[in-house]
Design an enzyme around this catalytic site. Structure first.
Site, PDB file in Angstrom:
ATOM      1  N   SER A 131     -36.801  -3.061 -13.889  1.00 22.70           N
ATOM      2  CA  SER A 131     -36.121  -2.973 -15.092  1.00 22.70           C
ATOM      3  C   SER A 131     -36.471  -3.897 -16.287  1.00 22.70           C
ATOM      4  CB  SER A 131     -34.641  -2.976 -14.970  1.00 22.70           C
ATOM      5  OG  SER A 131     -33.881  -2.548 -16.025  1.00 22.70           O
ATOM      6  N   ASP A 168     -33.720   4.177 -13.400  1.00 26.21           N
ATOM      7  CA  ASP A 168     -33.745   2.809 -13.383  1.00 26.21           C
ATOM      8  C   ASP A 168     -34.165   2.297 -11.698  1.00 26.21           C
ATOM      9  OD1 ASP A 168     -32.647  -0.184 -12.923  1.00 26.21           O
ATOM     10  OD2 ASP A 168     -32.899   0.159 -15.352  1.00 26.21           O
TER      11      ASP A 168
END
Length: 753
Positions: A74, A220
């Site tokens: 991320s 994610d």
């Protein structure tokens, strides 16, 4: 004797050459390298909190600690990927400081760069997200934010790399992870376009939309591996420096909204895999956990603060980090020996358009106008794509550099808004005044774009509450979709208007207006970012009827007689011209820019009666720091023989229309109005991109039924103090105003009046 001398000299020359060669080799051969452990960074996700990673990297550079590999998730993938691509920590910090990170991360576009139709819709329909409507029901887009601007930014910064580069060939070997939304499994990126790998890893659920890469829908990486310690081990790390900046769990008193509860569930899942990864750290590994306090996942405007905290926390670990520090000359040599892949200058050999939406491939190709044979510059192409993105015909449109048959070309990936084909937006307006008068209006906007390949669009606008209105319109581009258009329309509307005598309401009228017309529209500026102009033929029918009230008088016998109020009907047929140029930074609380709009209408009204109508409105705004000045001027006139018919012309009264008086308290055929407003930005909400304002206004204006009555001496005055906030449901105002003759008003206003 001769032979022995010759042999002696040959042996001597050979010895001297060999000695010289040995000395030369000793000059170019680097000193023996010191055996050092392979050090790998594991950088966690955590949104805006991840800027602490930059602070950590700055301290590691200062200490001359070599980084041999990086695994990031991320935001850790963003910082780690850029660092692996050859950017220094200071360079990353400098580039990020120069950006409006909140706007880029949340895909916010400056209002002046939006097409005029988008500006108008955002002003009219501020409520929530756009809803998609199809035979399968109501749908929402896959994510709140597409993160298109962030993807373009990463692509511009990494355009020096081959599109299919092996991540082991980066200056620092790199890995990042994402989550396959269909299978729930972890996806590890080892090669490919670096910017797409980073974007996939940062697609936070419910915030950033997932992205498709190689046929997989990815979200994610924090869902499966927010702190990728095991991946660092797989890269051969002897020492892992793990940096965990994950968002802490919220206490009970913050779990009062659906969004916070949903975010808490994601945080719980993330924390579970983080704890499992921390358990893999060995005794020589180092864990850095910056104490980022209340910096939230979306606090991108606090990037500098997060960097400083990262530096501070890393300094606490100096004693443990010292053993990995290298002498400056050795550190410099190791840095120079890194791979430094550079993509050579490329001429574009082909342009492929891949689209799954309603916008035809030919239209996308025409608007981009990318010439084959031209030099490839990622930033230039992305600037063209940004214009198409701003028109909101796509969920996202991006490009990538691809190789085919030994040549490089461009592939444009256009993802249409397939959660339609019908789209709905909503607006809400409420108002309340000192005398208890108030208003309510709910607005629904319907759009059905791309009914045909030629770009035909059907537009409907519905209002109901104190007023009722339905406007339906077709827009057909004539030559190019972003050029001129033809727009036949029909409108029916009805509202109530009050009739006042001084400050006393004495009657209530029903006002009905029906309209038919055909407009020719002209877009001003590229994609109409400057404004629009229209020229058309209009037919209007107005019907004015009293609802409450009557005329009382004494007859010749002294009796009080009640007589109905007068009514009126009016038909107008004529040519109408309109122009709007809008460059305000905000429609409700502008801090800079200007807006000009004007309308002219000329034709006949009934048997042999002619009329002319002209209205002009201007707004100018300027700011210094948190202080803003707004100046507004308006003038209008309705020139016709039936000048005694009230309610058909123009009205004043209500907030920012002589605030001390009631809404529409004054009506007539001629109007003048001006105001000077001071705004103080008292509180700035960086995350939402909004502010709380305190303001004061001085206003002057009036309306007259006959042109001969117009005079500056008859202008009414008003002064007000108010607080205002541009919320997600529209502008909200609360204030008090005083006028002449004891006029006063305490007002509440939400949405467009």
């Amino acid at each position: 004797m001769h032979k022995s001398k010759l042999l002696f000299f040959s042996t001597l020359i050979s010895f001297l050459l060999q000695s010289a060669s040995i000395r030369a080799e000793s000059l170019v051969t680097p000193p023996p390298q010191v055996k050092t452990p392979k050090i790998c960074l594991a950088l966690s996700g955590g949104g805006a909190r991840g800027f602490a990673h930059v602070g950590v990297l700055k301290v590691l550079e200062e200490m001359h600690i070599p980084i041999d590999c990086i695994a990031g998730t991320s935001m850790g993938a963003v910082v780690g990927g850029l660092y692996a691509a050859g950017f220094s920590a200071s360079e990353i910090e400098t580039r990020l400081d120069a950006l409006k990170l909140n706007d880029i991360a949340l895909d916010r576009v400056e209002r002046r760069y939006q097409p005029q139709s988008v500006r108008e819709e955002d002003e009219q329909y501020p409520l929530g997200a756009t809803l998609g409507l199809s035979a399968n029901g109501v749908r929402l887009p896959a994510g709140v934010v597409q993160a298109t601007q962030f993807l373009e930014l990463l692509q511009n910064w990494t355009a020096h790399l081959q599109p299919d580069i092996d991540f082991d060939r980066l200056p620092i070997p790199f890995r990042t992870v994402a989550t396959d939304l269909e299978t729930g499994k972890m996806v590890i990126f080892t090669k490919g376009p670096l910017h797409k790998a980073i974007r996939a890893s940062m697609a936070a659920p419910g915030v950033f939309a997932p992205i498709e890469v190689d046929g997989r829908l990815l979200s994610d990486g924090g869902l499966v591996r927010n702190l990728p310690v095991d991946i660092a081990h797989q890269m051969g790390a002897d020492i892992v420096i793990a940096v965990n900046i994950g968002t802490p769990l919220m206490p009970r008193d913050q779990l009062q909204t659906l969004f916070n509860v949903s975010q808490q569930m994601v945080n719980i899942l993330t924390e579970q895999n983080v704890e499992a990864q921390k358990a893999l750290l060995g005794p020589r590994d180092i864990l850095i956990e910056p104490q980022l306090g209340n910096i939230s996942f979306m606090d991108f405007a606090r990037s500098r603060e997060a960097v400083v905290i990262g530096e501070k926390e890393t300094h606490f670990m100096l004693q443990r980090l010292k053993e990995f520090s290298l002498p400056p000359d050795v550190y410099a040599v190791r840095h120079q020996l890194r791979l430094n892949p550079q993509l050579p200058d490329i001429n574009i050999a082909f342009v492929d358009i891949v689209t799954n939406g309603a916008v035809p491939e030919s239209d996308i190709r025409r608007q981009l106008n990318i010439k084959t044979g031209s030099r490839y510059k990622a930033e230039d192409i992305n600037s063209k794509l940004a214009i198409l993105n701003n028109a909101r015909d796509f969920d996202s449109i991006s490009h990538e550099l691809v190789e085919r048959d030994g040549e490089y070309g461009i592939r444009v990936n256009a993802y249409g808004r397939n959660w339609g084909p019908h789209f709905l937006r909503f607006g809400l307006a409420l108002s309340s005044g000192f005398e208890g008068t108030g208003g309510f209006k709910l607005q629904v906007g319907h759009r059905r774009p791309w009914l045909t390949d030629g770009g035909l669009e059907w537009r409907n606008d519905l209002e109901f509450g104190n007023s009722l209105k339905l406007h339906t319109e077709l827009r057909q581009p004539l030559f190019e979709r972003e050029g001129m258009y033809l727009a036949p329309f029909a409108e029916i509307g009805q509202n109530t208007r009050n009739l006042y005598s001084g400050n006393t309401r004495i009657a209530e009228y029903n006002f009905r207006g029906d309209k038919l017309g055909l407009d020719l529209g002209f877009r001003l500026g590229e994609q109409s970012i400057l404004g629009e102009a229209k020229l058309g033929l209009n037919f209007n029918h107005y019907r004015v009827r009293p609802k409450l009230g009557s005329i009382l008088y004494r007859d010749e016998n002294g009796n009080i007689v009640s007589e109905s109020l007068p009514s009126a009907d009016l038909e107008q047929l004529g040519l109408k011209a309109a122009i709007v140029v809008d460059q305000l930074s905000d429609a409700s609380f502008p801090r800079n820019g200007y807006k000009f709009d004007a309308t002219a209408f000329a034709g006949t009204s009934g048997a042999s009666k002619r009329f002319q109508e002209l209205a002009v409105n201007t707004t100018w705004a300027s700011s210094i720091d948190n202080h803003s000045i707004n100046l507004k001027l308006s003038a209008a006139g309705l020139f016709q023989s039936d000048t005694d018919i009230r309610g058909i012309g123009y009205t004043l009264g209500g907030f920012q229309q002589l605030s001390a008086y009631q809404p529409d308290q004054f009506s007539g055929n001629f109007m003048l109005y001006g105001s000077l407003t001071y705004l103080l930005r008292a509180v700035k909400f960086d995350l939402a991109g909004q502010s709380l304002f305190l303001g004061t206004s001085l206003e002057a204006g009036n309306v007259w039924n006959k042109g001969g009555d117009i005079s500056m001496q008859s202008l009414r005055k008003s002064a007000s103090l108010f607080a205002g906030f541009n919320s997600f449901i529209g502008p909200i105002y609360l204030g008090v105003a005083l006028g002449q003759g004891g006029a006063k008003n305490v007002f509440f206003q939400m949405g467009r009046q």
